[in-house]
Design an enzyme around this catalytic site. Structure first.
Site, PDB file in Angstrom:
ATOM      1  N   CYS A 260       5.555 -22.672  -0.482  1.00 10.16           N
ATOM      2  CA  CYS A 260       5.738 -22.801   0.971  1.00 10.16           C
ATOM      3  C   CYS A 260       5.413 -24.199   1.504  1.00 10.16           C
ATOM      4  O   CYS A 260       6.080 -24.673   2.425  1.00 10.16           O
ATOM      5  CB  CYS A 260       4.977 -21.707   1.699  1.00 10.16           C
ATOM      6  SG  CYS A 260       5.735 -20.094   1.390  1.00 10.16           S
TER       7      CYS A 260
ATOM      8  N   HIS B  60       2.458  -8.682  -0.440  1.00 10.51           N
ATOM      9  CA  HIS B  60       1.515  -9.658   0.121  1.00 10.51           C
ATOM     10  C   HIS B  60       1.800  -9.904   1.597  1.00 10.51           C
ATOM     11  O   HIS B  60       2.928  -9.738   2.048  1.00 10.51           O
ATOM     12  CB  HIS B  60       1.601 -10.991  -0.648  1.00 10.51           C
ATOM     13  CG  HIS B  60       2.927 -11.679  -0.474  1.00 10.51           C
ATOM     14  ND1 HIS B  60       4.035 -11.358  -1.230  1.00 10.51           N
ATOM     15  CD2 HIS B  60       3.332 -12.648   0.380  1.00 10.51           C
ATOM     16  CE1 HIS B  60       5.063 -12.101  -0.844  1.00 10.51           C
ATOM     17  NE2 HIS B  60       4.670 -12.893   0.139  1.00 10.51           N
TER      18      HIS B  60
ATOM     19  N   LYS C 235       6.818 -16.239   9.608  1.00  7.05           N
ATOM     20  CA  LYS C 235       8.050 -16.280   8.817  1.00  7.05           C
ATOM     21  C   LYS C 235       8.070 -15.123   7.839  1.00  7.05           C
ATOM     22  O   LYS C 235       7.023 -14.562   7.516  1.00  7.05           O
ATOM     23  CB  LYS C 235       8.153 -17.614   8.071  1.00  7.05           C
ATOM     24  CG  LYS C 235       6.974 -17.865   7.152  1.00  7.05           C
ATOM     25  CD  LYS C 235       6.957 -19.284   6.653  1.00  7.05           C
ATOM     26  CE  LYS C 235       5.832 -19.512   5.681  1.00  7.05           C
ATOM     27  NZ  LYS C 235       5.855 -18.689   4.478  1.00  7.05           N
TER      28      LYS C 235
ATOM     29  N   HIS D  87       5.191 -10.345   6.501  1.00  7.77           N
ATOM     30  CA  HIS D  87       6.260  -9.477   6.008  1.00  7.77           C
ATOM     31  C   HIS D  87       6.116  -8.018   6.455  1.00  7.77           C
ATOM     32  O   HIS D  87       5.006  -7.474   6.444  1.00  7.77           O
ATOM     33  CB  HIS D  87       6.263  -9.475   4.478  1.00  7.77           C
ATOM     34  CG  HIS D  87       6.506 -10.809   3.843  1.00  7.77           C
ATOM     35  ND1 HIS D  87       7.568 -11.605   4.151  1.00  7.77           N
ATOM     36  CD2 HIS D  87       5.809 -11.479   2.881  1.00  7.77           C
ATOM     37  CE1 HIS D  87       7.526 -12.705   3.414  1.00  7.77           C
ATOM     38  NE2 HIS D  87       6.467 -12.666   2.643  1.00  7.77           N
TER      39      HIS D  87
ATOM     40  N   ASP E 138       0.263 -21.250   5.563  1.00  6.41           N
ATOM     41  CA  ASP E 138      -0.099 -19.977   4.919  1.00  6.41           C
ATOM     42  C   ASP E 138      -1.508 -19.918   4.310  1.00  6.41           C
ATOM     43  O   ASP E 138      -1.676 -19.458   3.179  1.00  6.41           O
ATOM     44  CB  ASP E 138       0.927 -19.627   3.830  1.00  6.41           C
ATOM     45  CG  ASP E 138       2.341 -19.483   4.370  1.00  6.41           C
ATOM     46  OD1 ASP E 138       2.540 -19.690   5.585  1.00  6.41           O
ATOM     47  OD2 ASP E 138       3.261 -19.175   3.578  1.00  6.41           O
TER      48      ASP E 138
ATOM     49  N   ASP F 284       2.764 -16.286   6.735  1.00  7.44           N
ATOM     50  CA  ASP F 284       3.688 -15.394   6.039  1.00  7.44           C
ATOM     51  C   ASP F 284       3.421 -13.991   6.613  1.00  7.44           C
ATOM     52  O   ASP F 284       2.256 -13.547   6.656  1.00  7.44           O
ATOM     53  CB  ASP F 284       3.360 -15.452   4.535  1.00  7.44           C
ATOM     54  CG  ASP F 284       4.571 -15.297   3.636  1.00  7.44           C
ATOM     55  OD1 ASP F 284       5.675 -15.735   4.019  1.00  7.44           O
ATOM     56  OD2 ASP F 284       4.411 -14.737   2.519  1.00  7.44           O
TER      57      ASP F 284
END
Ligand code: VGL
Ligand code: ZN
Length: 197
Positions: free
Chosen positions: A151, A81, A106, A48, A8, A46
């Site tokens: 993470c 984020h 992820k 989302h 990340d 990351d």
């Protein structure tokens, strides 16, 4: 065979980002040097959707960093984020990504959070990372990136659980919370992980 996992290293976790890790950018020169030393380099990202359940704004009356109960699990709420395709989700432009062979995303399911690059937080869904590494003949992973206490830690613990030797490279990691990081490094060491200065 060793692989380096870059966790990340994204704009939102760097100074000026939505969930900035203090001195997060200080790791980048060390990370770029490490990359040259490993035969296999992979990265996690990351990633989302805007309606992700880890965002405080998606829970009425809640604020970032509050902890709620969600589907039977404790969930820390975060500022918005690493929204898919937003500038904050991009890797740092200072990161050397040429040698990165694969990117494991992820946190893509709006209902599930995922700190580890291997599994979601409930260990319900695999990203396929363990199988990928095994097929490549990897038996040992080194970890660098952000955030050290979240993470990076969860990815490192899952690596051990999946039967890989795992080393966290301290100079290539920065935590969101220094105290949590210390506790979690003790947990990681107790499970047989290694921390390298
Ligand atoms: C992370 C909080 C929420 C991390 C990701 O990369 O450490 N932390 N999502
Ligand atoms: Zn996240």
């Amino acid at each position: 065979m060793q692989a380096l996992i870059l966790v990340d290293i994204q704009q939102d976790f760097l100074p000026g980002g939505a969930l900035a890790v203090p001195n997060g950018d200080s790791i980048i020169p060390a990370v770029n040097e490490l990359i040259a030393d490993y035969p296999l380099v992979i990265a996690t990202q990351d990633w989302h959707p805007v309606n992700h359940m880890s965002f405080a704004v998606n829970h009425h009356g809640r604020k970032p960093f509050e902890v709620i109960e969600w589907k039977g699990m404790q969930q820390t709420l975060w500022p918005v984020h690493c929204v898919q395709n937003s500038p904050g989700a991009e890797f740092s432009p200072l990161l050397q990504t040429d040698k990165v062979e694969a990117i494991f995303r992820k946190g893509t399911d709006p209902d599930i959070d995922s700190y580890s690059g291997f599994f979601d937080n409930g260990h319900l869904k695999s990203t396929g990372l363990a199988g990928y590494l095994r097929e490549k003949g990897v038996d040992e992973v080194a970890l660098a990136g952000l955030a050290g206490d979240i993470c990076v830690f969860y990815t490192a613990m899952d690596a051990l659980e999946q039967g890989f030797r795992a080393t966290i490279i301290r100079k290539a990691v920065q935590p969101l919370n220094e105290k949590d990081f210390e506790t979690r490094m003790q947990q990681f060491l107790a499970r047989g992980g290694r921390v390298l200065a």
